[in-house]
Design an enzyme around this catalytic site. Structure first.
Site, PDB file in Angstrom:
ATOM      1  N   HIS A 178     -54.143  32.607 -62.196  1.00 20.28           N
ATOM      2  CA  HIS A 178     -53.704  33.864 -62.791  1.00 20.28           C
ATOM      3  C   HIS A 178     -52.452  33.635 -63.644  1.00 20.28           C
ATOM      4  CE1 HIS A 178     -56.607  35.991 -60.363  1.00 20.28           C
ATOM      5  NE2 HIS A 178     -56.088  35.538 -59.244  1.00 20.28           N
TER       6      HIS A 178
ATOM      7  N   ALA B 244     -49.216  28.953 -54.160  1.00 21.26           N
ATOM      8  CA  ALA B 244     -50.505  29.235 -54.789  1.00 21.26           C
ATOM      9  C   ALA B 244     -50.768  28.320 -55.980  1.00 21.26           C
ATOM     10  CB  ALA B 244     -50.572  30.698 -55.220  1.00 21.26           C
TER      11      ALA B 244
ATOM     12  N   GLY C 217     -54.148  25.985 -57.376  1.00 15.00           N
ATOM     13  CA  GLY C 217     -54.739  26.392 -58.650  1.00 15.00           C
ATOM     14  C   GLY C 217     -55.032  27.876 -58.731  1.00 15.00           C
ATOM     15  N   LYS C 218     -54.493  28.660 -57.803  1.00 13.51           N
ATOM     16  CA  LYS C 218     -54.758  30.098 -57.841  1.00 13.51           C
ATOM     17  C   LYS C 218     -53.859  30.793 -58.858  1.00 13.51           C
ATOM     18  CE  LYS C 218     -56.022  30.108 -52.912  1.00 13.51           C
ATOM     19  NZ  LYS C 218     -55.490  30.377 -51.553  1.00 13.51           N
ATOM     20  N   ILE C 219     -52.670  30.255 -59.027  1.00 16.17           N
ATOM     21  CA  ILE C 219     -51.712  30.784 -59.992  1.00 16.17           C
ATOM     22  C   ILE C 219     -51.372  29.635 -60.946  1.00 16.17           C
ATOM     23  CG2 ILE C 219     -49.379  31.734 -60.305  1.00 16.17           C
ATOM     24  CD1 ILE C 219     -51.123  33.724 -58.887  1.00 16.17           C
TER      25      ILE C 219
END
Lengths: 349, 349, 349, 349
Positions: free
Chosen positions: D266, D290, D294-296
C-alpha cells in the site's frame, strides 16, 4: 415488539456527531453525546469550565511528561496568564526546557525512528520524536548553575526558587512567553517536588560542587502547598499525566486533614493520562480510588481521560479559550507571609 | 521448493516451549527461545545474571509502584541481602509501607471493585486491590514524625536519613525482614529523590510544623549518587517501573560526564514497565533513546520488558535465586567520607 | 493508638512473598496473597484448576495473537492432550503457523529492532521479534491450496475443515506435536470464525481462483458452537487475547438464549489480555460488562489478567500441569450427528 | 557559547502552539510542529489529505471498535458520501448497530461505573459507557433474520449481502444517515470478513435454524477485495483500530502478489490505534513491520497514531472536511462483472 418503557438508565440517547463546519468549542460540545474517551474529553472541558465558575476555588495543575519539548509551552502559559490554573506542580524537566527556550534555544522536529548511536555521535539528544543539542542543554545547565551561585547560602522552597528564576527570565526580556516567567508575573506559584531529579537539579549540583550552596527545602514545599489547600475554599485539580506532581497535589488533602483542617477532598478532578488503573500505581489510579483516601470528595466531578496530553491539551485549552473569551473569574491572589503563613484574596480577573 | 539458503537473520530457530515438570529457572531458560515479552523476561534474567558476574560493577535499582503493599517487600529484601542490587532509588511510599509492615501493621487482600465511598466510611484506603487502615497509616506517619524530631537541626541527604531510619527499625527488632532495615545492615544505600512526596514527607512535615527541622538535602542526593557512578568501574541498572527513580539513576551519567568523568553510559540496563515509548515520557522511553543522551552505552545489554512488576519480580528473582545459589559475587562496599567523597571496595560475598 | 476493630474489608492480610527454592506451582500459590496483576495471575490458575474439577463443564478457549511463532505451540498442544480445554476458537494465523511447523518449517529468533527494508530484500517476514521466510510461508500456502483442492465441491463448517486438515497433518506423521493434529486425535473441535482472514484463507483463495471450491460456511460455525453451549451443563471460558475468538465464544450465550435455551452466562471466565476496558472494545471489556449482556453469569468466577500471553501461558500451564499430574477429569466427548445436532458424553480422562 | 552548526537532524524547530481563536483545521496544522501523538495526529490529516489528491488511488478503511454506539456513525457516513474512503472493511457489530439506529432505535449515554447485575435485571446492555436495550437488539436481530430469509438459497460475498441490506435500509427511508445505506447509494463496497461473529451473524443463524439458508462466502470476500487492489493504481489504507479488518486489508497485498500482480505494498498507511507493537500482534504492529512482508511499500507515507478513535475521528474528519470543501477528487467507480471480475473507472467527484 412492545413499546419499551424508558428506564433510569436510558433517558439520554447518544447523538451521532455530524460533520459540519464548526468551531473547536462546538465540536467538543457535540462530543458530549458520544461515547468512550471522546466523550470523556468533552466532559473534561465541561468540568474545567464549571470549575472556573466556582467562587473561592483554587485550580491546581500537575504537569508531567516532556510537554515543553513537545510544543505545549505556550498552552501552559495561556492557562497561567488567563488564570485557568492558579498553582502549578511540575517536573523540573519541563521548567528546564522552558528556560532553555526562553534563552533562545530550540527543540527540533525529529523522528522516533532515528538511529540513536548516530544521534549520539552528532551530539543530538532524542525525546521520542523531538531532538535537541546536548551542548546547548549543557549551556543552559551552566546558566542555571550560575544563577544558583547568586543565591549562595539561601534556603528556600522550590516555589521560592522557581519564582526567583522566573524573575530572572523576565529580566532577560523573554518572560512573557515562558512558563516560569509568566507564572512569576501573574502570581502563579510553581512547585517542583523533585527538583534534584532534573537538569535544574544538575545545575544546582554543579554550583554545589563548586562550593556554592542553595538549599531547596522539599519539606517546605509540602508545608506551603498544604497552606494553599488550607486557605482555599474549594480546590480543583487538573493532572497532565501522573507521577510525582499528581501524588504531591493529591496528598495535600491528607496532610491538611492530619493538620486538623476540615477538608473533604478536592472538589473537581480531571486527569489526562496514558496510564491505567490496573497496574496499581498512583499515576493511573481512578479518582474513585482517591475517594477511599479522602483525597477527592465523593461528590466531586471526576473525569479521567485516557489520551496523550499532546492531543488533549491543544483541543481542551482552545475550547476553554473559546468559552472563556468574555468571562471574568474570581481567582486567588496568594499573599505569602514572612512567618510562612499564607493569605488568599479572591480577585476578579 | 528449493532448499532455502539460511541467511544472517535466521540462524536461530524458535523452540516451542514444552510443558514438563521443571524448575522456575529451567522455565525461564526455555522462554529464551520463544518470542515477544516472554522472551524479553527471560533475557532480563540472563542479563541480570551476567551483570552479577562482572568485576567492579555496581547494580542500581529504581523502584516505583506500590510494590510493598503488593507483597513484594521480601523480594526486595532478598535482592539486598544477597547483593543482587547494590544501591536502591525508591519512591518514599514504598519505604513508608515497608516501615509500616516492620512496625507490625498489615496491608490486606482487597478488591479493585470495592465501593470507595463505603471504604472511606470504614476508614479503609484502597490501592487497586489492596486495602489498609487510614488510622494505622496515620499512626505510622506520627512515628516517623517522632523519629524526625530526634534529628532536629540536622541536614542530610535522603540516603543518610533513610539509613538512620533503617538503623532505628533494626533496633526495634524487625529490621531483617524490612527493606530499610536490611539495607542499613547490608550497606546498601537507599536514595529517595522526592522524599517530600510521600507519607515519610508527611511525617517530616508534621515535625516541621511542630517546630522541629530535619533538612533532607535533595541536591546532596544528586551529588552522592553521582559519586557512586564516578567511583564504580561499571554500572548496571534495573528499573522496576519508571518515574523519578529511573530518571534519577539515568541522569547520573550526564552529571558525571559534566563533572568531567570519562563516563560512557550504564553497561547493563533492564526495565520492567507497563509504560510505552510513544507517549514521549522518560518512564517508558527505550534504552535506545537513552543511548542518544549518553545515559546508556551503545554496546550495553538492554532489555525492556513490558509487564506488571508484580508478575515479573517473583519470577525473575526466584530464577536468579536458583542460578545464584552457589555463586560468590564481588560486590561494592561503599565508604562514605566526612568530606562527602566516596571510596568503593569490591568484596567477595 | 487504640487496637483496631477488624472490619469486613480487612480479614485477609497480604503475605509478602519470600524467595526460596520452590516449584512453579508453589510460586503461583504464594502470589495469591500479593496484589495487582501478580495476584490476578495466581487467581487465574486457581479458577482454571477449579473449573477442571467441575462436573459436566466444557472449557472453551479463544486464541489470538501470534502464539505459535512466539513458541506457544506445544503449550496449546499440552492443553489439548490433557483436556484442560475442550474446544478451541482460534485465528487462522495460529493454525497456519502450526501447520507450517508441522511441515518441518521454522520460525526464527529475531529482533524487533531489525531494519524492515533489509528484511524485505532478504525475503524475511517479521512478527515483532520473530522472523520467518516469506518463500517458506508461500510454500505452505500452496500446500493448503492443494489440500483444499481435494475437498472441491464440499461445504462445511470451519470445525469440519480444520478437523480434516488435522487428520491430514496426522497422516503426514507430525500430528502429535501440532495443534490441529492433536485436536483431531483427541476430539477437540477447533473453530476459525474468520478463516478467510489468514494464510489458510489465502490457500483457499488460490484454490478458488484455480476453479476449486471449498465453501467454509461461517454461519454453520455459529450454529455448531452454540450447540456445544446448549448441550453442556456448564461452560468455562479462557481467552488468550480478545478479538474475534473472544466475541465469538461470548456471543454463544446470547445465541443460545435467543434460541430458547435456559442459559445464564458462562460459569467461569478467564482472560489474559493486554487490552484495557476504557477504549470500549469487546477485546478489553471486563467480564462485569459481559454480565449486563447475560454472556457471563453474575456469580461466575471472573479473572481478567493484564499481561502478555507469552508470559502468562508458560507460567499458568506449568502450574496447572503440576497441580493436575494425578487428576482424572470428566471431559466432554462430542458426538456430531448427521443432522447437525450434537450429543455430549462426559468421560473420565 | 559558540554559534552551533545546524546539522541534518535539526533543520526544523518545533513551534510552540499558541492559543488563539482558530478553526479545527488551523489547530491541526499547528500541531504539525509539536511532538508525540499530537504531531502524529496532525501528520495523519496531512497524509489523508495528500492521499485524496493522488490519481487512481483507492482508499480502503478498516473499522473496528463499537464506533456506532459511540456516536461515530455520521462521521463514517460523511467519509462515504464525500468519498474520503472508497471501500470499507468492518466488524459486523458496527453495521448491526448502524441498522439498529437506521430502524429508529437508540443507544444511550451511560456510565462505565454502572452496576452490571442491575443493568442485566433491567434488560440494559453496557458497552463501556454506552447503554442499549437487549430487547431492542433482539428485535433488530429478528429483522435481519427476516431479511435473510428473503435471500434463501443464495450464496454471495459479504459485500453483496451488505449491499442488499443497504438497499433494503434505503428503501425503508433511512438510508442517507446510515453507513450501509449511504455505502449502497454511493457505491462504496463494504466487506465483513467475520460476519458470523456479530449480531448480523446471529440474525443469519436464526434464519438458518428455521430452515432458510443464506451462504455468505468468506473466500469470495478475499477474492473480491484482492481484485480491488489488483485493479487500482495505488492504494491507501486507513485503520480505525486493528483486528480482522486491518489484517484483511493488509493481506490483500500478499494475495495479489501470490496471484502474480506486480504489487509493492500500500502507498499510504494511517492507523488510529490503542494497541502497541510490543505484544507482537497484527493489530498493534508498526507499518515498518508490514514493510518486511511487502504489505506496505517501503517508501509509503506511514502514520500510526496512538489514540482512542472517538477522539481522533471527530478531529481528523472535521479537519479534512474543512480542507476538502472545494476539492474535486477522482474517485474509483467499481464495476463488478458477472464472472467475478472487476473494472474500476476513476471519476471526478
Amino acid at each position: 415488539m412492545e413499546p419499551h418503557k424508558i428506564n433510569v438508565f436510558t433517558q439520554n440517547p447518544t447523538r451521532p456527531l455530524d460533520v459540519t463546519t464548526k468551531s473547536i468549542g462546538q465540536l467538543v460540545d457535540g462530543m458530549l453525546y458520544t461515547g468512550f474517551q471522546g466523550r470523556k474529553l468533552a466532559e473534561s472541558v465541561q468540568a474545567w469550565d464549571n470549575m472556573l465558575k466556582e467562587e473561592k476555588l483554587t485550580v491546581m495543575m500537575g504537569l508531567t511528561g516532556a510537554m515543553v519539548p513537545a510544543g505545549m509551552r505556550k498552552v501552559i502559559v495561556h492557562l497561567i496568564k488567563n488564570r485557568m490554573i492558579d498553582c502549578l506542580v511540575s517536573t523540573g524537566a519541563n521548567l528546564f526546557h522552558d528556560c532553555h527556550e526562553a534563552l533562545g534555544k530550540k527543540h527540533y522536529v525529529g523522528s522516533h525512528l532515528a538511529n540513536d548511536e548516530e544521534l549520539f555521535r552528532h551530539g543530538v539528544d532524542r525525546i521520542y520524536d523531538v531532538f535537541a543539542f546536548e551542548e546547548e542543554f549543557r549551556h543552559t545547565d551552566h546558566l542555571i548553575a550560575n544563577f544558583a551561585k547568586t543565591l549562595h547560602g539561601r534556603r528556600m522552597s522550590s516555589r521560592e526558587f522557581i519564582a526567583l528564576l522566573g524573575k530572572k527570565i523576565c529580566e532577560e526580556g523573554n518572560g512573557d512567553e515562558s512558563i516560569v516567567g509568566s507564572a512569576y508575573k501573574y502570581g502563579v506559584p510553581i512547585f517542583v517536588p523533585a527538583l534534584g531529579d532534573s537538569s535544574i537539579g544538575i545545575g544546582l549540583t554543579i554550583a554545589r560542587r563548586e562550593g556554592f550552596d542553595v538549599d531547596v527545602d522539599q519539606i517546605k514545599d509540602v508545608d506551603e502547598i498544604t497552606r494553599i489547600v488550607e486557605a482555599s475554599g474549594k480546590t480543583g485539580v487538573v493532572y497532565v499525566g501522573g507521577g510525582v506532581p499528581k501524588n504531591f497535589i493529591q496528598q495535600t488533602e491528607v496532610v491538611a486533614s492530619i493538620m486538623g483542617a476540615d477538608i473533604a477532598g478536592h472538589d473537581y478532578a480531571i486527569q489526562y493520562t496514558t496510564d491505567v488503573p490496573h497496574w496499581g500505581g498512583l499515576s493511573g489510579c481512578t479518582f474513585d480510588e482517591a475517594v477511599s483516601w479522602g483525597k477527592i470528595a465523593a461528590e466531586a466531578k471526576k473525569v479521567q481521560v485516557f489520551v496523550d496530553a499532546t492531543i488533549a491539551l491543544p483541543i481542551v485549552v482552545h475550547a476553554l479559550h473559546e468559552k472563556k473569551l468574555n468571562d471574568k473569574r474570581k481567582f486567588p491572589l496568594f499573599i505569602w507571609k514572612e512567618n510562612g503563613c499564607l493569605d488568599i484574596d479572591f480577585n476578579t480577573f
